[in-house]
Design an enzyme around this catalytic site. Sequence first.
Site, PDB file in Angstrom:
ATOM      1  N   LEU A 139      50.728  40.060  43.679  1.00  0.00           N
ATOM      2  CA  LEU A 139      49.878  38.928  44.042  1.00  0.00           C
ATOM      3  C   LEU A 139      48.606  39.510  44.646  1.00  0.00           C
ATOM      4  O   LEU A 139      48.652  40.556  45.294  1.00  0.00           O
ATOM      5  CB  LEU A 139      50.560  38.029  45.084  1.00  0.00           C
ATOM      6  CG  LEU A 139      51.855  37.316  44.684  1.00  0.00           C
ATOM      7  CD1 LEU A 139      52.406  36.544  45.886  1.00  0.00           C
ATOM      8  CD2 LEU A 139      51.620  36.368  43.518  1.00  0.00           C
ATOM      9  N   ASP A 140      47.474  38.835  44.442  1.00  0.00           N
ATOM     10  CA  ASP A 140      46.241  39.266  45.091  1.00  0.00           C
ATOM     11  C   ASP A 140      46.461  39.302  46.606  1.00  0.00           C
ATOM     12  O   ASP A 140      47.272  38.529  47.143  1.00  0.00           O
ATOM     13  CB  ASP A 140      45.094  38.290  44.789  1.00  0.00           C
ATOM     14  CG  ASP A 140      44.729  38.234  43.318  1.00  0.00           C
ATOM     15  OD1 ASP A 140      45.102  39.164  42.575  1.00  0.00           O
ATOM     16  OD2 ASP A 140      44.078  37.256  42.921  1.00  0.00           O
ATOM     17  N   ALA A 141      45.702  40.143  47.297  1.00  0.00           N
ATOM     18  CA  ALA A 141      45.863  40.282  48.749  1.00  0.00           C
ATOM     19  C   ALA A 141      45.755  38.933  49.464  1.00  0.00           C
ATOM     20  O   ALA A 141      46.492  38.667  50.419  1.00  0.00           O
ATOM     21  CB  ALA A 141      44.832  41.260  49.305  1.00  0.00           C
ATOM     22  N   THR A 143      46.246  35.910  48.047  1.00  0.00           N
ATOM     23  CA  THR A 143      47.106  34.878  47.467  1.00  0.00           C
ATOM     24  C   THR A 143      48.464  35.002  48.137  1.00  0.00           C
ATOM     25  O   THR A 143      49.029  36.095  48.201  1.00  0.00           O
ATOM     26  CB  THR A 143      47.256  35.047  45.942  1.00  0.00           C
ATOM     27  OG1 THR A 143      45.984  34.885  45.324  1.00  0.00           O
ATOM     28  CG2 THR A 143      48.213  34.015  45.367  1.00  0.00           C
ATOM     29  N   ARG A 239      42.550  32.404  38.792  1.00  0.00           N
ATOM     30  CA  ARG A 239      41.207  32.259  39.347  1.00  0.00           C
ATOM     31  C   ARG A 239      40.151  32.315  38.243  1.00  0.00           C
ATOM     32  O   ARG A 239      39.196  31.527  38.231  1.00  0.00           O
ATOM     33  CB  ARG A 239      40.965  33.350  40.394  1.00  0.00           C
ATOM     34  CG  ARG A 239      41.985  33.300  41.535  1.00  0.00           C
ATOM     35  CD  ARG A 239      41.955  34.554  42.396  1.00  0.00           C
ATOM     36  NE  ARG A 239      40.672  34.710  43.073  1.00  0.00           N
ATOM     37  CZ  ARG A 239      40.335  35.793  43.750  1.00  0.00           C
ATOM     38  NH1 ARG A 239      41.175  36.833  43.813  1.00  0.00           N
ATOM     39  NH2 ARG A 239      39.161  35.865  44.345  1.00  0.00           N
TER      40      ARG A 239
END
Length: 309
Positions: A139-141, A143, A239
């Site tokens: 997961l993105d930092a 998110t 995104r």
Amino acid sequence: MAEQRSLPVPDGLEGERLDAALSRLFGFSRTRAAELIAAGDVRVDGEHPIKSDRVRGGSWLEVTLPPPVTTPMPVAEPVPGMRVIYEDDDILVVDKPIGVAAHPTVGWTGPTVIGGLLGAGHTIATSGAAERQGIVHRLDANTTGAMAVAKSEHAYSHLKRAFKERTVDKRYHALVQGHPDPFRGTVDAPIDRHPSGDGKFAVVAGGKPSVTHYDTIEAFRAASLLDIKLETGRTHQIRVHMSALRHPCVGDMLYGADPTLAARLGVTRQWLHAVSLAFEHPSTGEWVSFSTDYPEDLQKALDLVRAES
């Protein structure tokens, strides 16, 4: 040590911008190429060029390449706010908080999921690159939400294959600007690095196949709450696809969100949460499912946009 490289410009790069030509020749980003040019580490036919100069086939190129950057190793230290919601001999499922990367990467100095688990005394599979052992998806930092980590080597192989073969059910909720039309749909558009080389991704012809299914849960005056199912798992996929629809995630400034709306709702990152994760258990074969609640910042923003409607 820095490395000196001297070579003629290939004829196939005739007419390319110098930064783009360097990117293609050496495999780094155009941003990195521009930095080398600005630092005086690039000469063309003995002259110091600028990044927008067009190259000619056969011109003599001299480049001083910096030493290779080594990926940092995880630091074993507990991560405040990271909760283990399930654990057995094969898998861990965590509820990842904001500001935590999945594993160490070049340029990231903040906390990581793998470092937090090691710091809390958990065992993790040793498969995979040393800095991301046990990590089967990311997961993105910024998110938040459900993320699985492999503890056994068997689980690592099983889950990596499951993610690759798209048999994992990954569900996200996103608060996006405006109202997607239609309310339910699929975005099938290839994604790759943004041509600007600034760390963004974009819908790009010839990029990696990327498929996102979305369904509107609730529509408000200024935004819509979507349920999103990923068929593929590209970096920044939701995104990028929401931005391509002109309905970026609220608060996602990198991909064109309205800063005024974000400020009004108190959102300082993309409103995006990995709400659930389901897959076949590596050992039992049973279908297991895990879900997480919205963190405080996202819930507060949702309550505000709901109250405004």
